[in-house]
Structure formats: C-alpha cells, structure tokens
Design a protein around this motif. Structure first.
Motif: not given
Length: 368
Positions: A145-171
């Motif tokens: 994903d191109l938005v993801a790529q540019e965001f990762i670069r802007a953030a310094g190149g290393y982004v830790a990321a699980p799915s953006a949901n409350i744990s146990g809920r559908p992603s």
C-alpha cells in the motif's frame, strides 16, 4: 485523548511501488504530504497512528521504542507476549533489525515484497523485546500500500503495527471500524478507504528448517514452496484449539476476529449443512436469540436467519477473504447473537479464511 481523523485516498494501481520509490511521493497532493509528515512526527514522538495497508488497517508505533510498543499493547488491550510486526518501506531496512538475512529471505522478498508476506527472522539488538513479545526473533513486512509506504518513511522507517482493533475483535478493513475501536485511544487515524485484500499477511518462520507458515494468508504454502524450491508446511497449531505455549507469531495464541455473539461453523455435504443450520436457527429463534448466517451466493437463500451475509460465489476465495471481517463486524452492527457459517475448502487461500473463521468461532466446528 482526542484522536485526529484524516483521509487520504489514492489509487494504488495508478503507480507501481517501485516507481513510487524512484519518483518520491508525486502521486500525493500537498495536503496528503502534510498529513503524512504530521503522522510521521507523531510516531517519532512516541505516539500511535492507525494507517491503511493492502491487508487490514494497522496500529502503528515506533518499532525501536519500547514505550511505543507498550502503548500499542495498552490501546488494543493486547497481551504483551503477542509479537508485533515491524513494517519497513525498503528491503535494505531489514539489515538494521535482523542479525542475519538468510538467502531464503532474499528469495522471498524478491518474489513477494512489497506485499502481504511477513518473515520471521533472528532479531538484532536494535529491536526491543517489548516489540517482539519477549522473543529473540522479529517479524518483518514490507507492505505494498502506497500510503503505508510513505507513512513508514515519514515515521523513520520502522513501524510496529498489529491490526488496529481491540484485541479479539475482527480486524478492521474499513476506517469506520478503526474509529469504532480506537477513537480516543490513539493520536491519529488515517482513512485510506477499504483494504484491498482484507486478511492479514502470511507469516513464514525462516529461523527453522524447513521454513514453516505460522499464519496463512494470500501468499500460499504452494507459492512459498515454488520460490524456495522446498516444501513449506503449516504449523498445525494454527488450525487447532489454542494451547498454553507462548505464541511464535502474531495471532497464534489468543482468540481473535470474534463477533460479540457466538459463531459456529458447520461442515459437511451442502444439503446436510443447510438442514443442520436451519434446525439450529429455529431452536435459537424459539429461545429469543437474533440469528445470522454466512453462506455462499448459491445457498444463502436457503437459510431462515435474521441476518444473512454472502461470502460470494462458492469457490471464490478472494471475495470470501475480502468480505470476511466486514461480515463479522456487521453481525455486531445488526445485533446478531447466534451465528453459523458454512466451512471453506483448505486449499490455496482457503486455509487463511478457515484459520480466521476458526479463531472467530473459538474453534467451535461441527462436522456432519
């Protein structure tokens, strides 16, 4: 906490990922670029940003900052022994966070990166154990994903990321579900529209021989085996009930993807499955429960549930995967309490669908 919600929608097919890297961010407007720079600064300052990928929405923090990883676990309500995936935006970034880059990693990266494949590798000292769930290995992915790529670069190149949901809920595969779970818990949500694939990345462990899939996804065992020229197996634990052992990769140990009601999978011949589900629906309705069913286009009209959700044409695994999490979320939106699903074949991408469905059902499957 006030969560900032912004929107960036681009056509990921309009330019290749490699062209984006060569040209910079020419496909983004000045407003988009400003949003991405701001999001990157939030990460650098220890904050959290939810962002789109081709799989599902990710909840991003600085992968090299142990406090950021702690914040991710807290925002999700996620157990801290569940590893996070480190997202990068160029292959060479892998060398800082791993102590070794095996030949198999290079082969798979050449074949599938950027894309929905996560590799487990020995970690370097640069990655804190808060990010890896206490393990000496690190999970690494280069999203397409191109938005993801540019965001990762802007953030310094290393982004830790699980799915953006409350744990146990559908992603979440749409920003509205990220907002539902994360509004007020994190600093920013980037709305990038609906995710392309809709299931999390394949995870393959390259620290063991032969390599082993720890989470099935769009990149199948057959595809991995073809590239590596050796048979890649699946860890059987991922399609069996949860064990008490520490998870080796995200999503292995805990109940995931679950709607608020109860979900049961019914497996067998078509006519037997339809009859059994309808029998259970009648009983549930008599007891006052609101019911739901997941079925194919071909059979959906044969069920007598309050909420009917089609997974697409029978055998169309891509459509079924793309719809799955939205269907599970919509059951909650429509207050379904007792739900049933037809099963899916385990070949190809179907293994990933069944893995998520079994997790959502708490491994409640009835074979008739």
């Amino acid at each position: 906490m006030n969560t900032e919600i912004v929107k960036i929608e681009i056509d990921n097919d309009s330019v290749s990922a490699s062209a984006l890297g060569e040209k910079g961010a020419e496909i983004f407007t000045d407003e988009d670029k400003a949003i991405i720079r701001h999001a990157g600064e939030i990460i650098k300052n220890g904050g959290l940003v939810a962002f789109p990928t081709e799989t599902v929405y990710g909840l991003g923090g600085d992968a090299l900052n142990p406090e950021s990883s702690k914040k991710i676990y807290a925002a999700k309500g996620r157990p801290s022994d569940n590893p996070l995936i480190v997202h990068i935006a160029e292959f060479d970034a892998i060398r800082k966070i791993t102590s070794e880059v095996p030949e198999n990693a290079v082969k798979l990266a050449n074949a599938f990166w950027p894309g929905p494949l996560t590799m487990i590798l020995p970690k370097s000292d640069a990655v804190p154990k808060e990010t890896t769930g206490g393990l000496d290995t690190v999970a690494v992915r280069f999203p397409s994903d191109l938005v993801a790529q540019e965001f990762i670069r802007a953030a310094g190149g290393y982004v830790a990321a699980p799915s953006a949901n409350i744990s146990g809920r559908p992603s979440p595969t749409e920003a509205k579900y990220v907002i539902q779970d994360m509004d007020g818990r994190i600093d920013m949500i980037i709305d990038g529209g609906e995710n392309e694939i809709g299931l999390e990345s394949t995870i393959v462990d390259l620290t063991i021989n032969p390599p082993q899939v720890l989470r099935p996804g769009f990149i199948t065992n057959e595809m991995l085996s073809d590239v590596l020229e050796e048979k890649v197996e699946t860890d059987r634990a991922i399609i069996e009930a949860d064990s008490g052992i520490a998870p080796r990769a995200p999503g292995m140990k805990y109940r995931h993807y679950a709607p608020q009601g109860t979900l049961t999978i019914i497996e067998g011949k078509r006519e037997d499955v339809v009859a059994e589900i309808n029998r259970r629906l009648a009983q549930d309705k008599a007891e006052g429960f609101r019911t739901g069913v997941i079925a194919s286009d071909e059979t959906i009209g044969e069920y007598c549930a309050d909420v009917l959700k089609s997974s697409g044409k029978a055998g169309d695994q891509f459509v079924a995967a793309h719809r799955l999490y939205s269907i599970l979320r919509s059951f909650d939106d429509e207050n379904a309490e007792r739900m049933y699903s037809e099963s899916f074949a385990l070949d190809g991408f179907g293994a990933a669908i069944m893995n998520r469905l079994l997790k959502a059902a708490g491994h409640q499957i009835i074979k008739i």
